[in-house]
Motif scaffolding. Structure first.
Motif, mmCIF file in Angstrom:
data_model
loop_
_atom_site.group_PDB
_atom_site.id
_atom_site.type_symbol
_atom_site.label_atom_id
_atom_site.label_comp_id
_atom_site.label_asym_id
_atom_site.label_seq_id
_atom_site.Cartn_x
_atom_site.Cartn_y
_atom_site.Cartn_z
ATOM 1 N N HIS A 146 -3.124 -0.337 0.735
ATOM 2 C CA HIS A 146 -2.959 0.074 -0.656
ATOM 3 C C HIS A 146 -2.119 1.343 -0.732
ATOM 4 C CE1 HIS A 146 -6.565 2.019 0.995
ATOM 5 N NE2 HIS A 146 -6.254 3.051 0.224
ATOM 6 N N TRP A 156 2.144 -5.165 -11.151
ATOM 7 C CA TRP A 156 3.357 -5.284 -10.345
ATOM 8 C C TRP A 156 4.205 -6.439 -10.882
ATOM 9 C CZ3 TRP A 156 4.365 -1.993 -6.224
ATOM 10 C CH2 TRP A 156 3.286 -1.218 -5.757
ATOM 11 N N TYR A 177 -4.673 2.433 4.932
ATOM 12 C CA TYR A 177 -5.016 1.208 5.639
ATOM 13 C C TYR A 177 -6.164 1.488 6.603
ATOM 14 C CZ TYR A 177 -2.191 3.495 9.207
ATOM 15 O OH TYR A 177 -1.686 4.420 10.094
ATOM 16 N N GLU A 204 -4.837 -8.552 2.813
ATOM 17 C CA GLU A 204 -5.258 -8.278 1.445
ATOM 18 C C GLU A 204 -6.524 -7.418 1.421
ATOM 19 O OE1 GLU A 204 -6.198 -10.670 -2.722
ATOM 20 O OE2 GLU A 204 -5.757 -11.752 -0.874
ATOM 21 N N GLY A 205 -6.515 -6.384 0.616
ATOM 22 C CA GLY A 205 -7.670 -5.512 0.475
ATOM 23 C C GLY A 205 -7.694 -4.371 1.458
ATOM 24 N N TYR A 238 6.064 -1.429 -9.666
ATOM 25 C CA TYR A 238 4.796 -1.156 -10.344
ATOM 26 C C TYR A 238 5.061 -0.371 -11.619
ATOM 27 C CZ TYR A 238 0.279 0.794 -11.536
ATOM 28 O OH TYR A 238 -0.861 1.165 -12.224
ATOM 29 N N GLN A 292 1.156 -9.854 -1.992
ATOM 30 C CA GLN A 292 1.363 -10.000 -0.561
ATOM 31 C C GLN A 292 2.769 -10.501 -0.266
ATOM 32 O OE1 GLN A 292 -1.158 -9.043 1.651
ATOM 33 N NE2 GLN A 292 -1.803 -8.232 -0.328
ATOM 34 N N PRO A 332 -3.088 -0.546 -8.021
ATOM 35 C CA PRO A 332 -3.709 -1.845 -7.746
ATOM 36 C C PRO A 332 -3.044 -2.539 -6.561
ATOM 37 C CG PRO A 332 -2.615 -1.809 -9.902
ATOM 38 C CD PRO A 332 -2.451 -0.462 -9.304
ATOM 39 N N PRO A 333 -3.710 -3.510 -5.954
ATOM 40 C CA PRO A 333 -3.147 -4.192 -4.778
ATOM 41 C C PRO A 333 -1.767 -4.755 -5.067
ATOM 42 C CG PRO A 333 -5.436 -4.810 -5.092
ATOM 43 C CD PRO A 333 -5.043 -4.023 -6.308
ATOM 44 N N GLN A 334 -0.862 -4.552 -4.115
ATOM 45 C CA GLN A 334 0.492 -5.073 -4.234
ATOM 46 C C GLN A 334 0.495 -6.553 -3.868
ATOM 47 O OE1 GLN A 334 3.228 -3.329 -1.502
ATOM 48 N NE2 GLN A 334 5.051 -4.135 -2.506
ATOM 49 N N SER A 354 0.485 5.466 1.852
ATOM 50 C CA SER A 354 -0.069 4.140 2.083
ATOM 51 C C SER A 354 -1.362 4.307 2.872
ATOM 52 C CB SER A 354 0.916 3.255 2.862
ATOM 53 O OG SER A 354 1.254 3.856 4.108
ATOM 54 N N GLU A 382 -5.030 5.643 -7.281
ATOM 55 C CA GLU A 382 -4.758 4.511 -6.395
ATOM 56 C C GLU A 382 -4.162 3.377 -7.202
ATOM 57 O OE1 GLU A 382 -7.141 1.309 -3.541
ATOM 58 O OE2 GLU A 382 -7.977 3.320 -3.859
#
Length: 374
Positions: free
Chosen positions: A149, A192, A135, A145-146, A185, A168, A164-166, A133, A162
């Motif tokens: 990841h 997701w 950050y 958000e952003g 995913y 929230q 894609p964004p999970q 993960s 990488e």
């Protein structure tokens, strides 16, 4: 196509029977196979069986040990990735348990964090792939958000991707979280999806719960008055809970020999690990909800050798060997539960080592996550 467990066991028994009944013809029989045929057969066997077949003959031993053939054969446990947290920073280390013990790659994986403002944390390991993960270091809420990841990496080849964004979470992350569902995913769709939990029990999961994936099911540690495991399949459709045999006592779970295993140490009245007795349990039937006791061992000898108390941190993926870390001087010890023997002792030279992840090299150039759901 890989051979199933029954075919593998049948092949091992047949080969052993032939060699035992005709010991004088072992070398002649081995010489009838071409190298390509031998490699094809061995590539379908578990790593433990491959290492056994080194004893067939000198040519077989050299063939299996040849570095050029490593990417064709299953690999065994190379060591453990673990984390040291100091000054609010995670430092990643590696403890080798095979070969010369040297780290096969830089455990900090600098190519995953090219920016100084970013940090990565080891989340899990499975079949040679590592989940991290990422950050921003100064981010108060890592779920922003952003800023948060996931990355999947094969350190043996240096390849990584990488995700894609999970989506929230509906609530901020905390130490405990109620099992409401699972977010999955799919590398096939690149998206997701969410599946609600269908278990009737109210199970609380620890935010840093250990997760093990075995035989198509993901298992996580939780608590519902007693220690339990929550299991869910890859599609998020089949759910189950397994009540642990030791009440509220906590052990460690691991995937070993194709089955879920659980190791637990004895504790005193203050819930402090004393580790004089270890139990190793196994979920032999994937559809069962009951663990079966496999081995019990008294390791007073180990405690007398080191003068330290120990905690169980992992289970060997190929045999009934557990790994323990001392609570004082930071040593990693292997213990063969089947033969009741103390194995290799490594001095980590670091206290407070956390989150031990077993690492088995995946030498294929293909990043498996691109070919299957994870």
């Amino acid at each position: 196509m890989e051979a199933g467990p029954e075919k593998v066991r049948s092949l091992e028994r047949d080969t052993k029977s032939r060699l035992d009944s005709h010991p004088g013809s072992t070398v002649r029989t081995a010489g009838l196979f071409t190298d390509d045929l031998i490699l094809e057969i061995l590539s379908r066997l578990p790593a433990r069986s491959v290492h056994r077949f080194k004893c067939v003959s000198v040519p077989w031993r050299d063939l299996i040990a040849d570095p050029a053939n490593r990417n064709k054969l299953p690999q065994t446990l190379a060591g453990f990735l673990y984390t040291i947290i100091s000054n609010n920073a995670c430092r990643h280390h590696f403890a080798g348990v095979s070969g010369d013990g040297a780290a096969p790659f830089d455990p900090s994986l600098p190519y995953l964090q090219p920016n100084k403002d970013e940090s990565i944390t080891q989340a899990n390991a499975c079949n040679g792939l590592l989940l991290y993960s990422g950050y921003k270091k100064n981010n108060v809420d890592p779920w922003t958000e952003g800023d948060f990841h996931f990355m999947v990496c094969n350190p043996a080849t240096g390849r990584w991707v990488e995700l894609p964004p999970q989506p929230q979470p509906q609530e901020p992350a905390n130490r405990y979280s109620r099992t409401a569902g699972v977010t999955i995913y799919s590398s096939r769709t690149g998206a997701w999806s969410h599946r609600d939990s269908v278990i009737p029990e109210k199970v609380d999961l620890f935010f840093s719960s250990k997760c093990v994936f075995v035989a198509g099911t993901m298992y996580l540690e939780g608590i519902n008055n007693e220690s339990v495991l929550v299991g869910v399949d890859m599609q998020g459709k089949v759910w189950k809970t397994i009540y642990m045999p030791c009440g509220r006592r906590f052990g460690t779970i691991g995937a070993s020999q194709g089955c879920l295993h659980y190791a637990i140490a004895s504790v005193d009245d203050n819930n402090k690990v004393l580790v004089s007795e270890i139990e190793l349990w196994c979920l032999k039937d994937r559809d069962s909800k009951q663990l079966v006791l496999k081995h019990t061992a008294n390791i007073d000898k180990l405690m007398s050798m080191t003068g330290q108390k120990h905690r169980v941190v992992s289970i060997h993926p190929d045999c009934d060997t557990i790994f323990l870390v001392s609570c004082g001087d930071g040593t990693l010890v292997s213990y063969d539960m089947r033969h009741q023997k103390v194995g290799r002792i490594l001095n980590l030279e670091k206290e407070n080592a956390q989150r031990f992840l077993p690492y088995v090299p995946l030498l294929s150039e293909s990043l498996s996550v691109a070919d299957a759901d994870e």
